[in-house]
Design a protein around this motif. Sequence first.
Motif, PDB file in Angstrom:
ATOM      1  N   ALA A 113      43.698  80.758  20.549  1.00 47.39           N
ATOM      2  CA  ALA A 113      44.653  80.211  21.516  1.00 47.39           C
ATOM      3  C   ALA A 113      43.967  79.346  22.559  1.00 47.39           C
ATOM      4  O   ALA A 113      44.571  78.431  23.119  1.00 47.39           O
ATOM      5  N   HIS A 114      42.687  79.633  22.818  1.00 43.79           N
ATOM      6  CA  HIS A 114      41.905  78.870  23.793  1.00 43.79           C
ATOM      7  C   HIS A 114      40.710  78.232  23.089  1.00 43.79           C
ATOM      8  O   HIS A 114      39.969  78.913  22.377  1.00 43.79           O
ATOM      9  N   LEU A 115      40.544  76.939  23.289  1.00 45.84           N
ATOM     10  CA  LEU A 115      39.369  76.209  22.806  1.00 45.84           C
ATOM     11  C   LEU A 115      38.660  75.695  24.060  1.00 45.84           C
ATOM     12  O   LEU A 115      39.069  74.689  24.638  1.00 45.84           O
ATOM     13  N   PRO A 116      37.619  76.376  24.501  1.00 50.90           N
ATOM     14  CA  PRO A 116      37.043  76.128  25.828  1.00 50.90           C
ATOM     15  C   PRO A 116      36.405  74.756  26.047  1.00 50.90           C
ATOM     16  O   PRO A 116      36.368  74.286  27.180  1.00 50.90           O
ATOM     17  N   THR A 117      35.903  74.101  24.999  1.00 42.13           N
ATOM     18  CA  THR A 117      35.191  72.844  25.223  1.00 42.13           C
ATOM     19  C   THR A 117      35.925  71.659  24.595  1.00 42.13           C
ATOM     20  O   THR A 117      36.700  71.812  23.649  1.00 42.13           O
ATOM     21  N   ALA A 118      35.636  70.480  25.131  1.00 42.89           N
ATOM     22  CA  ALA A 118      36.213  69.251  24.577  1.00 42.89           C
ATOM     23  C   ALA A 118      35.795  69.077  23.121  1.00 42.89           C
ATOM     24  O   ALA A 118      36.573  68.591  22.297  1.00 42.89           O
ATOM     25  N   GLN A 119      34.578  69.481  22.790  1.00 45.40           N
ATOM     26  CA  GLN A 119      34.093  69.355  21.417  1.00 45.40           C
ATOM     27  C   GLN A 119      34.895  70.249  20.464  1.00 45.40           C
ATOM     28  O   GLN A 119      35.227  69.825  19.353  1.00 45.40           O
ATOM     29  N   GLU A 120      35.210  71.457  20.881  1.00 49.68           N
ATOM     30  CA  GLU A 120      36.013  72.350  20.035  1.00 49.68           C
ATOM     31  C   GLU A 120      37.423  71.788  19.835  1.00 49.68           C
ATOM     32  O   GLU A 120      37.979  71.846  18.733  1.00 49.68           O
ATOM     33  N   ARG A 121      37.982  71.249  20.894  1.00 50.66           N
ATOM     34  CA  ARG A 121      39.326  70.669  20.793  1.00 50.66           C
ATOM     35  C   ARG A 121      39.315  69.455  19.881  1.00 50.66           C
ATOM     36  O   ARG A 121      40.197  69.289  19.030  1.00 50.66           O
ATOM     37  N   MET A 122      38.289  68.610  20.039  1.00 45.58           N
ATOM     38  CA  MET A 122      38.211  67.405  19.207  1.00 45.58           C
ATOM     39  C   MET A 122      37.949  67.766  17.753  1.00 45.58           C
ATOM     40  O   MET A 122      38.466  67.096  16.838  1.00 45.58           O
ATOM     41  N   ALA A 123      37.166  68.789  17.497  1.00 49.08           N
ATOM     42  CA  ALA A 123      36.907  69.200  16.112  1.00 49.08           C
ATOM     43  C   ALA A 123      38.218  69.571  15.416  1.00 49.08           C
ATOM     44  O   ALA A 123      38.432  69.225  14.242  1.00 49.08           O
ATOM     45  N   LEU A 124      39.111  70.246  16.126  1.00 48.82           N
ATOM     46  CA  LEU A 124      40.420  70.577  15.547  1.00 48.82           C
ATOM     47  C   LEU A 124      41.229  69.310  15.310  1.00 48.82           C
ATOM     48  O   LEU A 124      41.859  69.146  14.259  1.00 48.82           O
ATOM     49  N   VAL A 125      41.208  68.394  16.253  1.00 53.18           N
ATOM     50  CA  VAL A 125      41.925  67.125  16.100  1.00 53.18           C
ATOM     51  C   VAL A 125      41.419  66.379  14.859  1.00 53.18           C
ATOM     52  O   VAL A 125      42.214  65.877  14.056  1.00 53.18           O
ATOM     53  N   HIS A 126      40.105  66.330  14.678  1.00 49.31           N
ATOM     54  CA  HIS A 126      39.555  65.656  13.497  1.00 49.31           C
ATOM     55  C   HIS A 126      40.015  66.338  12.208  1.00 49.31           C
ATOM     56  O   HIS A 126      40.335  65.662  11.220  1.00 49.31           O
ATOM     57  N   ARG A 127      40.015  67.645  12.210  1.00 46.94           N
ATOM     58  CA  ARG A 127      40.452  68.386  11.024  1.00 46.94           C
ATOM     59  C   ARG A 127      41.901  68.051  10.674  1.00 46.94           C
ATOM     60  O   ARG A 127      42.251  67.822   9.516  1.00 46.94           O
ATOM     61  N   LEU A 128      42.757  68.012  11.677  1.00 52.29           N
ATOM     62  CA  LEU A 128      44.165  67.699  11.460  1.00 52.29           C
ATOM     63  C   LEU A 128      44.359  66.247  11.019  1.00 52.29           C
ATOM     64  O   LEU A 128      45.167  65.960  10.131  1.00 52.29           O
ATOM     65  N   ALA A 129      43.619  65.320  11.629  1.00 49.06           N
ATOM     66  CA  ALA A 129      43.737  63.902  11.273  1.00 49.06           C
ATOM     67  C   ALA A 129      43.313  63.662   9.833  1.00 49.06           C
ATOM     68  O   ALA A 129      43.969  62.919   9.086  1.00 49.06           O
ATOM     69  N   ASP A 130      42.219  64.299   9.437  1.00 53.85           N
ATOM     70  CA  ASP A 130      41.733  64.133   8.076  1.00 53.85           C
ATOM     71  C   ASP A 130      42.745  64.675   7.063  1.00 53.85           C
ATOM     72  O   ASP A 130      43.067  64.026   6.070  1.00 53.85           O
ATOM     73  N   ARG A 131      43.287  65.830   7.342  1.00 56.44           N
ATOM     74  CA  ARG A 131      44.244  66.414   6.401  1.00 56.44           C
ATOM     75  C   ARG A 131      45.567  65.646   6.404  1.00 56.44           C
ATOM     76  O   ARG A 131      46.228  65.523   5.372  1.00 56.44           O
ATOM     77  N   ASN A 132      45.947  65.119   7.566  1.00 53.71           N
ATOM     78  CA  ASN A 132      47.238  64.438   7.669  1.00 53.71           C
ATOM     79  C   ASN A 132      47.369  63.292   6.676  1.00 53.71           C
ATOM     80  O   ASN A 132      48.371  63.175   5.980  1.00 53.71           O
ATOM     81  N   HIS A 133      46.363  62.447   6.602  1.00 53.17           N
ATOM     82  CA  HIS A 133      46.492  61.314   5.679  1.00 53.17           C
ATOM     83  C   HIS A 133      46.377  61.772   4.235  1.00 53.17           C
ATOM     84  O   HIS A 133      47.007  61.198   3.343  1.00 53.17           O
ATOM     85  N   ARG A 134      45.616  62.807   3.984  1.00 52.69           N
ATOM     86  CA  ARG A 134      45.499  63.318   2.616  1.00 52.69           C
ATOM     87  C   ARG A 134      46.816  63.950   2.140  1.00 52.69           C
ATOM     88  O   ARG A 134      47.136  63.912   0.955  1.00 52.69           O
ATOM     89  N   GLU A 135      47.579  64.509   3.075  1.00 56.32           N
ATOM     90  CA  GLU A 135      48.867  65.119   2.748  1.00 56.32           C
ATOM     91  C   GLU A 135      49.992  64.091   2.650  1.00 56.32           C
ATOM     92  O   GLU A 135      51.086  64.407   2.205  1.00 56.32           O
ATOM     93  N   GLY A 136      49.724  62.859   3.119  1.00 54.63           N
ATOM     94  CA  GLY A 136      50.740  61.810   3.050  1.00 54.63           C
ATOM     95  C   GLY A 136      51.780  61.863   4.151  1.00 54.63           C
ATOM     96  O   GLY A 136      52.835  61.231   4.045  1.00 54.63           O
ATOM     97  N   SER A 137      51.487  62.589   5.239  1.00 56.30           N
ATOM     98  CA  SER A 137      52.441  62.703   6.343  1.00 56.30           C
ATOM     99  C   SER A 137      52.482  61.444   7.196  1.00 56.30           C
ATOM    100  O   SER A 137      53.514  61.099   7.774  1.00 56.30           O
ATOM    101  N   GLY A 138      51.342  60.778   7.294  1.00 62.02           N
ATOM    102  CA  GLY A 138      51.211  59.591   8.133  1.00 62.02           C
ATOM    103  C   GLY A 138      49.760  59.162   8.147  1.00 62.02           C
ATOM    104  O   GLY A 138      48.960  59.584   7.310  1.00 62.02           O
ATOM    105  N   GLY A 139      49.420  58.337   9.111  1.00 64.63           N
ATOM    106  CA  GLY A 139      48.057  57.827   9.201  1.00 64.63           C
ATOM    107  C   GLY A 139      47.052  58.896   9.612  1.00 64.63           C
ATOM    108  O   GLY A 139      47.419  60.035   9.922  1.00 64.63           O
TER     109      GLY A 139
END
Length: 198
Positions: free
Chosen positions: A25-51
């Motif tokens: 529920a808590h991601l204490p650092t900017a790096q941890e938050r960005m790592a999740l964002v990258h994971r979601l962005a990478d999967r998003n285009h592979r799933e065909g949801s959007g860019g």
Amino acid sequence: MSDRATSFSVSLPDWVAGEIRDVPAHLPTAQERMALVHRLADRNHREGSGGPFAALVAERDTGRVLAVGVNVVLLSGLSSVHAEVVALSLAQQVAGNWDLGAAGRPATELVVNWRPCTMCLGATLWSGVGHLVIAGEGPECEQLTGFDEGPVREDWRDQFAARGLTIESDVLRDGAIRTFGEYGSGSPLVYNARQGNR
């Protein structure tokens, strides 16, 4: 008159719930938050949801994640539902307020895997978040993906500062470059309505 729309709704793709199920529920650092964002962005285009774009809104001091968002333009058929707009809108629902910087509320930040496009810069300004964290800025996003990010003012950082928003850049930049490169190396669908008419 029955052919006129009077409402619309947007939902995250079903796969997102599984992707974030075990995320603390808590991601204490900017790096941890960005790592999740990258994971979601990478999967998003592979799933065909959007860019290949994702975002999240968190309480800046505690790291409590209020909402995540991915670009759902292809899934929804709506050009305005970029990752930032989705994340900010969901966070506003969680907060019960359109102003994520309202008095008495914890300071919030928007974390995005690149500098927002023209539309999303505006959405960020009016959302009430006080801090923007980006993986990077510059021509690489457009060069690698083919997307048109719009006419962004050269002084956009100064404009944010004048309105009390701070910016942190180059957080896990290589992750964004990798995702954009992978998206662009195939046969990317570039869905800008003004292709070739910049």
